[in-house]
Scaffold this active site. Sequence first.
Site, PDB file in Angstrom:
ATOM      1  N   HIS A   2     -11.269  -2.178   3.907  1.00 44.22           N
ATOM      2  CA  HIS A   2      -9.816  -2.219   4.088  1.00 44.22           C
ATOM      3  C   HIS A   2      -9.525  -2.458   5.575  1.00 44.22           C
ATOM      4  O   HIS A   2     -10.233  -1.928   6.438  1.00 44.22           O
ATOM      5  CB  HIS A   2      -9.190  -0.907   3.617  1.00 44.22           C
ATOM      6  CG  HIS A   2      -7.701  -1.006   3.537  1.00 44.22           C
ATOM      7  ND1 HIS A   2      -6.903  -0.963   4.646  1.00 44.22           N
ATOM      8  CD2 HIS A   2      -6.868  -1.188   2.478  1.00 44.22           C
ATOM      9  CE1 HIS A   2      -5.634  -1.107   4.283  1.00 44.22           C
ATOM     10  NE2 HIS A   2      -5.597  -1.249   2.974  1.00 44.22           N
ATOM     11  N   GLY A  25       2.051  -2.917   4.758  1.00 39.54           N
ATOM     12  CA  GLY A  25       3.011  -1.916   5.245  1.00 39.54           C
ATOM     13  C   GLY A  25       4.189  -2.480   6.029  1.00 39.54           C
ATOM     14  O   GLY A  25       4.927  -1.732   6.656  1.00 39.54           O
ATOM     15  N   GLU A  29      -5.758  -9.324   1.460  1.00 39.01           N
ATOM     16  CA  GLU A  29      -4.690  -8.519   2.052  1.00 39.01           C
ATOM     17  C   GLU A  29      -4.401  -9.002   3.473  1.00 39.01           C
ATOM     18  O   GLU A  29      -5.064  -8.546   4.423  1.00 39.01           O
ATOM     19  CB  GLU A  29      -5.114  -7.061   2.119  1.00 39.01           C
ATOM     20  CG  GLU A  29      -5.366  -6.415   0.777  1.00 39.01           C
ATOM     21  CD  GLU A  29      -5.079  -4.931   0.836  1.00 39.01           C
ATOM     22  OE1 GLU A  29      -4.233  -4.468   0.070  1.00 39.01           O
ATOM     23  OE2 GLU A  29      -5.675  -4.235   1.681  1.00 39.01           O
ATOM     24  N   SER A  63       2.414  -5.009   0.897  1.00 39.04           N
ATOM     25  CA  SER A  63       3.847  -4.877   0.604  1.00 39.04           C
ATOM     26  C   SER A  63       4.212  -5.283  -0.825  1.00 39.04           C
ATOM     27  O   SER A  63       5.261  -5.881  -1.063  1.00 39.04           O
ATOM     28  CB  SER A  63       4.673  -5.675   1.606  1.00 39.04           C
ATOM     29  OG  SER A  63       4.519  -5.127   2.906  1.00 39.04           O
TER      30      SER A  63
HETATM   31  P1  PGA Z   1       1.034  -1.634   1.329  1.00 40.17           P
HETATM   32  O1  PGA Z   1      -0.517  -1.428   1.543  1.00 40.17           O
HETATM   33  O2  PGA Z   1       1.243  -1.928  -0.129  1.00 40.17           O
HETATM   34  O3  PGA Z   1       1.653  -0.351   1.761  1.00 40.17           O
HETATM   35  O4  PGA Z   1       1.442  -2.788   2.175  1.00 40.17           O
HETATM   36  C1  PGA Z   1      -1.451  -2.207   0.864  1.00 40.17           C
HETATM   37  C2  PGA Z   1      -2.829  -1.817   1.286  1.00 40.17           C
HETATM   38  O5  PGA Z   1      -3.014  -1.454   2.466  1.00 40.17           O
HETATM   39  O6  PGA Z   1      -3.760  -1.817   0.484  1.00 40.17           O
END
Ligand code: PGA
Length: 279
Positions: free
Chosen positions: A130, A206, A200, A245
Site C-alpha cells: 500500500h 484520501g 491506487e 476515493s
Molecule cells: P481511500 O483509500 O478510499 O480513503 O481513498 C483507499 C486506500 O488507501 O486503499
Amino acid sequence: MKKIIVANWKMNHGFNNIDEWLNDLFKDYADKYAEMKNSELVLCPPAIFLDYVDSELMEDGFNFLEKLAQKDGRDLGEFSTEEINEIVVNQRPIKLGAQDCHFAEKGSFTGDISAEMIRDLGCKYVIIGHSERRDAHGESNELLAKKLTAAVRASLTPIFCIGESKETRDAGQHLEFIEKQIMESLSTELEMDNLVIAYEPIWSIGTGTTPTVEQVSEMVEFIKKIIKEKFSNNIKDSAVLYGGSVTSANSGAILKVSNGLLVGKASLDAAEFIKIAHS
Ligand code: PGA
C-alpha cells in the site's frame, strides 16, 4: 469475472464499534450469500482485530450453513466436516484480509507479523505495498518482492498495490512507472494461483479526486496486458481492482471497467460500504 470489494479500515475502528459495523453487513447480506457466486467482500481490519473479526465471520458462516440446510431440508448432522468447512470458510462470500505482513516466516522482528500467522488467523488475503507503507515505512519494490513471496509461501492471495504520484501522472510517465513497479516486485519464478493487483493512484487516495473512468480503464487494461505478456506462465489467475476515493457515487462506473475496488475511508461507514458493494 468475479468482483472483489475490499474494505481497508487502515488504523481505524475499535471494539466500541466493530460489532455494529459487522452486524449491519451481516444483516444486509444474510439472504444474498447463495447468489454471490461471482463476488467477494474482503474485510481488512487492523491486525489486532483479525482474530475477533474471523470469529464473527465464522459465526456468520455457520448461519449461512444453517440457512442452506433449511433450504435443502437437510439436518446439520448430515454434513461432513469437509462440507461444513467448504461452506463456512470457502463458499462464504465475506473473507478476511490483513493490511500487511513481514517477509520472513519467523524470527527477531519485533512488532512484525508473518504471513503464516496471518493465514493461521483465518485470512485469505493480504494487502502488500500500500502506498502508505511504501511512503511511511520506506517499503521498496525489492522488499515488496520478498513480501509477495512470503504471501504465496503461506497460501495467501496478495492484494498488491501499485500507483503513481501526481507528478508522475502530470509528466505522462504513469504507464512506465506502473510497469516498473510490477517488474521490480513480481518474479516470473513465483508460482501463484491468484494475484490481485490494486491500482491506487497516490493522488487519489484520501483526496476525493478520482481519475476518469477512461483513465482507470486504460490502466486496468495496461496492467492486465503486462501480466498476460510477462507472467502467464506462473500466474494462473489475476484481477485488477481500483482504489482511491471510492464512494457509492463513483463505484458503479468504476466497477464496469475493473475487477473490483479497494475502499478506504468510505469503508468505515457500514451503510456506505454496503451501498458500494451492491453497485
Ligand atoms: P481511500 O483509500 O478510499 O480513503 O481513498 C483507499 C486506500 O488507501 O486503499
